[in-house]
Design an enzyme around this catalytic site. Sequence first.
Site, PDB file in Angstrom:
ATOM      1  N   ALA A 104       5.147 -25.961 -22.554  1.00  0.00           N
ATOM      2  CA  ALA A 104       4.421 -24.849 -23.151  1.00  0.00           C
ATOM      3  C   ALA A 104       2.993 -24.759 -22.657  1.00  0.00           C
ATOM      4  CB  ALA A 104       4.413 -24.986 -24.684  1.00  0.00           C
ATOM      5  N   CYS A 105       2.431 -25.851 -22.172  1.00  0.00           N
ATOM      6  CA  CYS A 105       1.009 -25.847 -21.849  1.00  0.00           C
ATOM      7  C   CYS A 105       0.742 -26.749 -20.674  1.00  0.00           C
ATOM      8  CB  CYS A 105       0.196 -26.313 -23.044  1.00  0.00           C
ATOM      9  SG  CYS A 105      -1.559 -26.449 -22.710  1.00  0.00           S
ATOM     10  N   GLY A 106       0.037 -26.214 -19.680  1.00  0.00           N
ATOM     11  CA  GLY A 106      -0.232 -27.005 -18.505  1.00  0.00           C
ATOM     12  C   GLY A 106      -1.696 -27.260 -18.257  1.00  0.00           C
TER      13      GLY A 106
END
Length: 274
Positions: A104-106
Site C-alpha cells: 500500500a505504501c512505498g
Amino acid sequence: MGRMTTRQPVLRLRAGRAAQRPDTLAIEEPLIVRVGGENVTLTMRTPGQDFDLVAGWLVSEGVVAAPADIVAMRMCQDEENTVEVRLAPDVAPPRPRAFATTSACGVCGADSVEAVRTSLRWPILGDDARFDVGVLSALPDLLRSEQKIFDRTGGLHAAGLFTSTGECLVVREDVGRHNAVDKVVGSALRGGRLPLAGHVLQVSGRASFELVHKAAVAGIPVIAAVSAPSSLAVDLAAECGLTLLGFVRGGGMNVYTHQERVRVGPFPRQRNVS
C-alpha cells in the site's frame, strides 16, 4: 516470470443463491532486495517482472540512472524471493531500510519529504511536449485493455507508459500501485530509455505523492490518474514542473498543474455504457 495468480475455493453468494466455486486471486509475496550482500529493503509485491521492479525502485531511490549502473541482477537460489544486485563500482548503494514496504505504501520510509524532493536528476520544466486532450482521454481504456491479470482477479493496480500520440510502450500490474510504477520505470531503465521526456504515465487508481515522485525521478512530464490526487501530490507536481491529471475518465479530466502541456481541442464523445 513468477506465478502471479492462485486458485482459492470460495462460497459465492449471488441473487439469493449459494455455490461453492474456485476463485482466482492475485498473489502477494515478499521480495527482498539485496545489494552488495546486504539486504536493503523488503517489499510486498505480485511476482513477475521482479528485475524491472528492483531496477525501478533503485531509480526512485536516486541510486541508478542508466543501464550500466546495474552490472547484474539475479534471483538468489539459496533464499526464496530475494533479488541480488551488483552495482557498478562508482555507484553508491542505497541506504538500507529498517522495515518492510507494504503493497500500500512505498515512500513512507524516506527520511523526510525534503529528501524525496531533492532526489530528482532531470529537469522537467523544460519539457515542451504537448498532449491532445483526446489522446489523454483514451489512455484509461488503453491501459485497461492491457490488464490481463486484473481480468482474472480484479485485484491489481496497473501503470502504463505511453507516447504523446497514445502509443502504449509498456504496462505492468501489481498489488501495489507504487510497485506497478517501479516496474514500468525499471523496464524503461533496462531498455536505456531514461529520461522519459515527452511521455505520459497513466495509473489505474489515485495519484499519490509517491507516484508523482517516481514519475518525476524518471523524467516523465505528465502523470494521469483515473481517480483523485492528494494535496501533496499536487504540490510536488507543481514544484517539479510535472503536469498532473486526475479523474481521467468518461472523456473528461482535471488538470491540476502545468496546464500548458494539455492541448485543448474537440473533446471526445463519452461512450454510452449499456
